[in-house]
Design a protein around this motif. Structure first.
Motif, PDB file in Angstrom:
ATOM      1  N   SER A   2       5.152   3.026  -4.549  1.00 34.56           N
ATOM      2  CA  SER A   2       6.207   4.016  -5.305  1.00 34.56           C
ATOM      3  C   SER A   2       7.708   3.614  -5.105  1.00 34.56           C
ATOM      4  O   SER A   2       8.586   4.178  -5.792  1.00 34.56           O
ATOM      5  CB  SER A   2       6.115   5.313  -5.282  1.00 34.56           C
ATOM      6  N   ARG A   3       7.831   2.896  -3.933  1.00 33.55           N
ATOM      7  CA  ARG A   3       9.263   2.549  -3.602  1.00 33.55           C
ATOM      8  C   ARG A   3       9.341   0.935  -3.319  1.00 33.55           C
ATOM      9  O   ARG A   3       9.425   0.552  -2.220  1.00 33.55           O
ATOM     10  CB  ARG A   3       9.317   3.232  -1.956  1.00 33.55           C
ATOM     11  N   PRO A   4       9.391   0.303  -4.469  1.00 34.69           N
ATOM     12  CA  PRO A   4       9.503  -1.482  -4.302  1.00 34.69           C
ATOM     13  C   PRO A   4      10.626  -1.677  -3.610  1.00 34.69           C
ATOM     14  O   PRO A   4      11.667  -1.277  -3.686  1.00 34.69           O
ATOM     15  CB  PRO A   4       9.471  -1.763  -5.820  1.00 34.69           C
ATOM     16  N   GLY A   5      10.508  -2.621  -2.370  1.00 36.79           N
ATOM     17  CA  GLY A   5      11.603  -3.065  -1.870  1.00 36.79           C
ATOM     18  C   GLY A   5      11.863  -2.029  -0.527  1.00 36.79           C
ATOM     19  O   GLY A   5      12.693  -2.779   0.374  1.00 36.79           O
ATOM     20  N   HIS A   6      11.202  -0.937  -0.536  1.00 40.25           N
ATOM     21  CA  HIS A   6      11.773  -0.005   0.630  1.00 40.25           C
ATOM     22  C   HIS A   6      11.386  -0.764   2.245  1.00 40.25           C
ATOM     23  O   HIS A   6      12.189  -0.764   2.858  1.00 40.25           O
ATOM     24  CB  HIS A   6      10.813   1.130   0.517  1.00 40.25           C
ATOM     25  N   PHE A   7      10.360  -1.593   2.023  1.00 37.22           N
ATOM     26  CA  PHE A   7      10.088  -1.903   3.476  1.00 37.22           C
ATOM     27  C   PHE A   7      10.820  -3.171   3.947  1.00 37.22           C
ATOM     28  O   PHE A   7      10.832  -3.572   4.938  1.00 37.22           O
ATOM     29  CB  PHE A   7       8.141  -2.274   3.565  1.00 37.22           C
ATOM     30  N   GLN A  45       5.153   2.415   8.190  1.00 38.97           N
ATOM     31  CA  GLN A  45       6.261   1.916   8.833  1.00 38.97           C
ATOM     32  C   GLN A  45       6.028   1.226  10.031  1.00 38.97           C
ATOM     33  O   GLN A  45       6.579   0.061  10.718  1.00 38.97           O
ATOM     34  CB  GLN A  45       7.733   2.728   9.116  1.00 38.97           C
ATOM     35  N   LEU A  46       5.462   1.851  10.811  1.00 34.42           N
ATOM     36  CA  LEU A  46       5.164   1.377  12.327  1.00 34.42           C
ATOM     37  C   LEU A  46       4.121   0.022  12.092  1.00 34.42           C
ATOM     38  O   LEU A  46       4.369  -0.877  13.091  1.00 34.42           O
ATOM     39  CB  LEU A  46       4.297   2.382  13.184  1.00 34.42           C
ATOM     40  N   GLU A  98       0.767  -1.253  -0.008  1.00 38.00           N
ATOM     41  CA  GLU A  98       0.053   0.105  -0.114  1.00 38.00           C
ATOM     42  C   GLU A  98       0.903   1.128  -0.085  1.00 38.00           C
ATOM     43  O   GLU A  98       1.920   1.150   0.290  1.00 38.00           O
ATOM     44  CB  GLU A  98      -0.846  -0.002   1.494  1.00 38.00           C
ATOM     45  N   MET A  99       0.359   2.238  -0.204  1.00 38.91           N
ATOM     46  CA  MET A  99       0.913   3.654  -0.254  1.00 38.91           C
ATOM     47  C   MET A  99       2.117   3.673  -0.673  1.00 38.91           C
ATOM     48  O   MET A  99       2.476   3.674  -1.694  1.00 38.91           O
ATOM     49  CB  MET A  99       0.608   4.406   1.383  1.00 38.91           C
ATOM     50  N   GLU A 100       3.313   3.940   0.278  1.00 33.20           N
ATOM     51  CA  GLU A 100       4.719   4.187   0.051  1.00 33.20           C
ATOM     52  C   GLU A 100       5.203   2.999  -0.756  1.00 33.20           C
ATOM     53  O   GLU A 100       6.073   2.905  -1.515  1.00 33.20           O
ATOM     54  CB  GLU A 100       5.313   4.298   1.391  1.00 33.20           C
TER      55      GLU A 100
END
Length: 282
Positions: A122-127, A155-156, A117-119
């Motif tokens: 647009s930011r694949p792999g970020h999490f 993130q939380l 979802e959300m972030e």
């Protein structure tokens, strides 16, 4: 305040604290510290015998190499802020090899779809990067409680999910967004804005307050239209996205259901600086 500059020094320190039965509170950071970070340590101080900070700019959670390069770094300043606060007993400042002993790459996680979802769109792999560094810090520091700001609400949620799935014996505590007097959510990225642009950016918080009010009488499609109109009128600002999502699943919704909790999420680019904010809808 102890300054622990490598994994071995940290391990020796943690071993001594555990032998004494100390209850450990921890909040990781990427440095560029501000009062929002200190609010995490204020909460930790209330509930723990020992409070630990970490400073580590994690390379695997940046999709854009330029963003990683521009991320503000001043470790000496950060250490001074922590010392002067009187809230922190130790700060861990690892090298990349202390976190990634072999390759500087992320593990792959399944966060039950929260990461998409959300972030995550647009930011694949970020999490995966976030999960990897936080899990490794948790395993090294072994905190009883860990504290994260609600500004990064997704993130939380993801860290809570990671702790649940990995069965880590840690309680994750969300801490309310710390705001400047203007209402702007404090962020390390704000340091890249001129003072007049910080003042202009208070429109983000003002817009969220309007959303909270509109949510009682207005449909979500109409709210989205009103928000777009507000930011179309702001010079030097671009609305990247605005949405309303279920607080538990983080899935975007176009309709309010009475038995669910909702939160408004917004990302605005101000003079090339990406500002994120959110608000629980009452």
């Amino acid at each position: 305040m102890e300054v622990l500059k490598n994994k071995k020094t940290l391990q020796d320190f943690i071993e001594r604290q555990k032998e004494m039965g100390k209850r450990i509170g921890f909040a990781p950071t990427m440095g560029a510290l501000h009062k929002g970070h200190l609010s995490l340590y204020e909460e930790a101080r209330k509930e723990n015998d020992l409070v630990i900070s970490s400073i580590f700019v994690n390379p695997t959670q940046f999709n854009n190499p330029e963003d990683l390069e521009k991320y503000p770094r001043d470790v000496n300043r950060d250490i001074l802020i922590l010392q002067n606060s009187g809230l922190v007993d130790a700060v861990y400042i690892p090298e990349v090899a202390d976190i990634y002993p072999e390759k500087t790459e992320s593990q792959h996680y399944d966060f039950d779809g929260l990461e998409n979802e959300m972030e995550g769109k647009s930011r694949p792999g970020h999490f995966d990067g976030v999960g990897t560094v936080v899990e490794e810090l948790f395993r090294q520091i072994q905190p009883d409680n860990a504290y994260f700001g609600e500004k990064d609400f997704q993130q939380l949620a993801i860290i809570k999910k990671m702790v649940e799935k990995k069965k880590l014996p840690i309680k994750i505590k969300g801490v309310s967004i710390y705001r400047a007097e203007s209402g702007l959510a404090l962020s390390s990225r704000n340091q890249r804005l001129h003072e007049d642009r910080k003042e202009a950016s208070k429109i983000i918080y003002e817009a969220l307050k309007k959303v909270d009010s509109w949510s009682k009488t207005t449909t979500i499609p109409d709210i989205k239209e009103k928000i777009q109109e507000i930011f179309d009128q702001q010079q030097g600002m671009q609305l990247e996205y605005f949405l309303i999502a279920d607080e538990e699943t983080l899935k975007e919704t176009d309709f309010f259901h009475e038995d669910r909790s909702y939160r408004a999420f917004i990302v605005v680019i101000v003079d090339g600086v990406r500002l994120i904010d959110n608000m629980h809808l009452s």
